[in-house]
Design a protein around this motif. Sequence first.
Motif, mmCIF file in Angstrom:
data_model
loop_
_atom_site.group_PDB
_atom_site.id
_atom_site.type_symbol
_atom_site.label_atom_id
_atom_site.label_comp_id
_atom_site.label_asym_id
_atom_site.label_seq_id
_atom_site.Cartn_x
_atom_site.Cartn_y
_atom_site.Cartn_z
ATOM 1 N N ASN A 10 0.817 -1.216 0.000
ATOM 2 C CA ASN A 10 0.000 0.000 0.000
ATOM 3 C C ASN A 10 0.845 1.258 0.000
ATOM 4 N N GLY A 11 2.091 1.116 -0.449
ATOM 5 C CA GLY A 11 2.970 2.259 -0.608
ATOM 6 C C GLY A 11 4.084 1.905 -1.560
ATOM 7 N N ASN A 12 4.606 2.893 -2.282
ATOM 8 C CA ASN A 12 5.752 2.629 -3.151
ATOM 9 C C ASN A 12 7.053 2.981 -2.463
ATOM 10 N N ASN A 13 7.006 3.073 -1.142
ATOM 11 C CA ASN A 13 8.186 3.343 -0.320
ATOM 12 C C ASN A 13 8.045 2.590 0.994
ATOM 13 N N THR A 14 9.122 2.506 1.752
ATOM 14 C CA THR A 14 9.125 1.715 2.988
ATOM 15 C C THR A 14 8.164 2.269 4.026
ATOM 16 N N ARG A 15 8.160 3.583 4.187
ATOM 17 C CA ARG A 15 7.342 4.214 5.229
ATOM 18 C C ARG A 15 5.883 3.779 5.125
ATOM 19 N N HIS A 16 5.289 3.976 3.969
ATOM 20 C CA HIS A 16 3.866 3.725 3.837
ATOM 21 C C HIS A 16 3.539 2.242 3.678
ATOM 22 N N GLY A 17 4.455 1.481 3.068
ATOM 23 C CA GLY A 17 4.223 0.056 2.917
ATOM 24 C C GLY A 17 4.185 -0.668 4.252
ATOM 25 N N ILE A 18 5.176 -0.410 5.115
ATOM 26 C CA ILE A 18 5.241 -1.070 6.420
ATOM 27 C C ILE A 18 4.179 -0.516 7.366
ATOM 28 N N PHE A 19 3.901 0.782 7.255
ATOM 29 C CA PHE A 19 2.865 1.383 8.110
ATOM 30 C C PHE A 19 1.518 0.693 7.892
ATOM 31 N N SER A 20 1.127 0.508 6.632
ATOM 32 C CA SER A 20 -0.153 -0.134 6.345
ATOM 33 C C SER A 20 -0.171 -1.585 6.805
ATOM 34 N N LEU A 21 0.965 -2.242 6.738
ATOM 35 C CA LEU A 21 1.072 -3.634 7.164
ATOM 36 C C LEU A 21 0.717 -3.788 8.639
ATOM 37 N N PHE A 22 1.249 -2.897 9.485
ATOM 38 C CA PHE A 22 1.073 -3.033 10.933
ATOM 39 C C PHE A 22 -0.179 -2.346 11.467
ATOM 40 N N THR A 23 -0.778 -1.465 10.683
ATOM 41 C CA THR A 23 -1.942 -0.733 11.167
ATOM 42 C C THR A 23 -3.248 -1.138 10.496
ATOM 43 N N GLY A 42 -16.824 -10.305 -1.997
ATOM 44 C CA GLY A 42 -16.939 -8.933 -1.520
ATOM 45 C C GLY A 42 -15.654 -8.139 -1.560
ATOM 46 N N ARG A 43 -14.646 -8.719 -2.186
ATOM 47 C CA ARG A 43 -13.341 -8.054 -2.214
ATOM 48 C C ARG A 43 -13.304 -6.954 -3.266
ATOM 49 N N ARG A 44 -12.584 -5.891 -2.952
ATOM 50 C CA ARG A 44 -12.406 -4.796 -3.903
ATOM 51 C C ARG A 44 -11.566 -5.254 -5.096
ATOM 52 N N ASN A 45 -11.789 -4.624 -6.221
ATOM 53 C CA ASN A 45 -10.952 -4.909 -7.396
ATOM 54 C C ASN A 45 -9.971 -3.780 -7.633
ATOM 55 N N TRP A 46 -9.567 -3.111 -6.557
ATOM 56 C CA TRP A 46 -8.567 -2.048 -6.627
ATOM 57 C C TRP A 46 -7.809 -2.006 -5.305
ATOM 58 N N VAL A 47 -6.622 -1.427 -5.358
ATOM 59 C CA VAL A 47 -5.770 -1.304 -4.175
ATOM 60 C C VAL A 47 -5.361 0.145 -4.019
ATOM 61 N N TYR A 48 -5.447 0.635 -2.800
ATOM 62 C CA TYR A 48 -5.001 1.989 -2.500
ATOM 63 C C TYR A 48 -3.510 1.966 -2.166
ATOM 64 N N SER A 49 -2.746 2.856 -2.767
ATOM 65 C CA SER A 49 -1.312 2.917 -2.492
ATOM 66 C C SER A 49 -0.868 4.370 -2.392
#
Length: 611
Positions: A290-303, A550-557
């Motif tokens: 959910n991010g193209n960088n470490t900050r946002h990718g790992i943040f979304s993983l844990f939150t 019920g799953r979305r067919n898009w991903v927020y990043s």
Amino acid sequence: MKKDSNLFNFAFVTINALLLGLGSLCLGLRSIFSAGVLAGWDKGQLLIFSSYTFGLFTLIALVLGSIFLAYPLLRKNKKLLFGITIFLDWIFLIYLAADAFIYPLYRTHLNFAMIQMTFLGGGRIISFSLPMIFEIAAWILGLGLLSWIFTFISFKLATFKKLSLTALVLVLAGFCCSNLCYSWGFANFNTRLVSVFDKIPLARPLRMNTQLQKLGLIDKKAIDARKVSLDEHGKLNYPLNPLVCKPSKDYNILFLFVDTLRYDMLTEEVMPNTWKFALKNSRFNNHYSNGNNTRHGIFSLFTGLPGNYWTGSLSSGTPGILLIALQKRGYEIGIFAGAPLNMPEFHKSIFAGISNLPIYPRGKGAVDSDAFAVEDFEKWQSSLKPGSRFFSFIFFDSVHAYSFPKESKYEVFKPYWGSINHMELNNSFDPAPYLARYKNSVRYADNLIQKVLDYLEEKHLLDETIVVISSDHGDEFNDNKLNFWGHGGNFTDAQIKVPLVIHWPGKKPANIEYMTSHLDLVPTLLPEVLGCENPTEDYSVGMSIWKEAGRRNWVYSKGWSRDAFVEPNRIVLINAAGALEFLDKTYRPSKDKTIPAYIPEVLKENSRYLK
């Protein structure tokens, strides 16, 4: 005489500002040429880019020069004025040259966060090889000489007071016209025009929506329908309600994450150990960070939250909900990273509240630090009391650093780039040796993953441990021939699609094709492992990774200055101005410009967890 002296000084500052504006324009043109932008522009876009860039940096230089002229000592002492002007010009040009290098690679302008992570990150963000250092030094010296030339010319031409004033008026008039063009383009959702300003560092063009509405030139409803703002304001209200978690069958949980690991590296050829493990477990073939960088990718993983909540987490010291739940259930927690945990500031956000958190890795480089991370995990796990449940996050950095031991078992892909020099990267650069080096570093990470898996097997822990193998984001090697390298620059599969393998005791091997993301891990683990009964909406915008219905067919990043909705066949980009852009999966303009129906839902999600 005093009047003549003042006019001379003003003319000197004006001419110097004009020269710096011209130099800025040349560097800006070099930047967008290297980025491959010019090929798709018309003459109007180029004219607006040129007039705004020339005017903006002429104005900045003029203001700075006028401030220094306010000091009497500089007005009287021409030699001192000459020397200080050279120095200021030099700093000015170094910044612009650095931005002209950064932007084509990452499509992000130079900012404080990037400078901080580059120079204070211990060389783990960008490694400076010897050829690269020499090339940078040559650029710096060359810019110093150019600064002297600009200052010398300014002194020689300072007697042409009327001419300098006329030139300044013309440049600033062009600057004003380009601002008006932006105002009209922004109000009328002219993406081709508005996107020009994304390519200019420090650009803050004028907006006149209210005035244009009063004149009846634009429709407010049309603007609101086409403009999206995901900016986060306010304090976090997270989770919405206290967690209610009842005893269940607790598993150990182990996250094995490889920084900068592309989705297509999970093959028998590149990662034979992980591939063998994946065949026996659940492999997700359409998984995104959910991010193209470490900050946002790992943040979304844990939150389980979009990256827009990062600032709120950092400013309030709110940890990730996964760790909150684990601590509530009495899990032992061990974090072992091959990179510092303060760049980005995970120690003050998702890992806040973890005692004895090792912020800095052991070892001189990524290869050593990753090996030590495995060693430290094994020592830590062995020291736990029998029967203790644990959660551990091991974060390997060697792939991000393109590093591996100089041993034959890792030098599999040849020929590989022996010494990385980012300044050589351009649209015609052959990526094969660079990619070969990257693959060799992936082979090293694969070996480390196997060491951890062997340890779990030896200690008879694998049958009671959930193992998640993935990455924070991918990495690009000019895959789409648009001169994108590395990550943080776009939202194509090369940069945000990552492998995901989950070993879940009792589950049969599966090959899963539906779209998933890091947002789905938290709402999977909290109810199914920790027994949390809260509705998912209390703490996450994701859903159980095992559910397809019920799953979305898009991903927020999220990116540094842009956000995106990644759909199966296009990318809906939200640029810095808040306007929507529609791109295909190769990051070229898409024919489908339909505004997504899910936008209102996303806007609610990005304000749901705010007070």
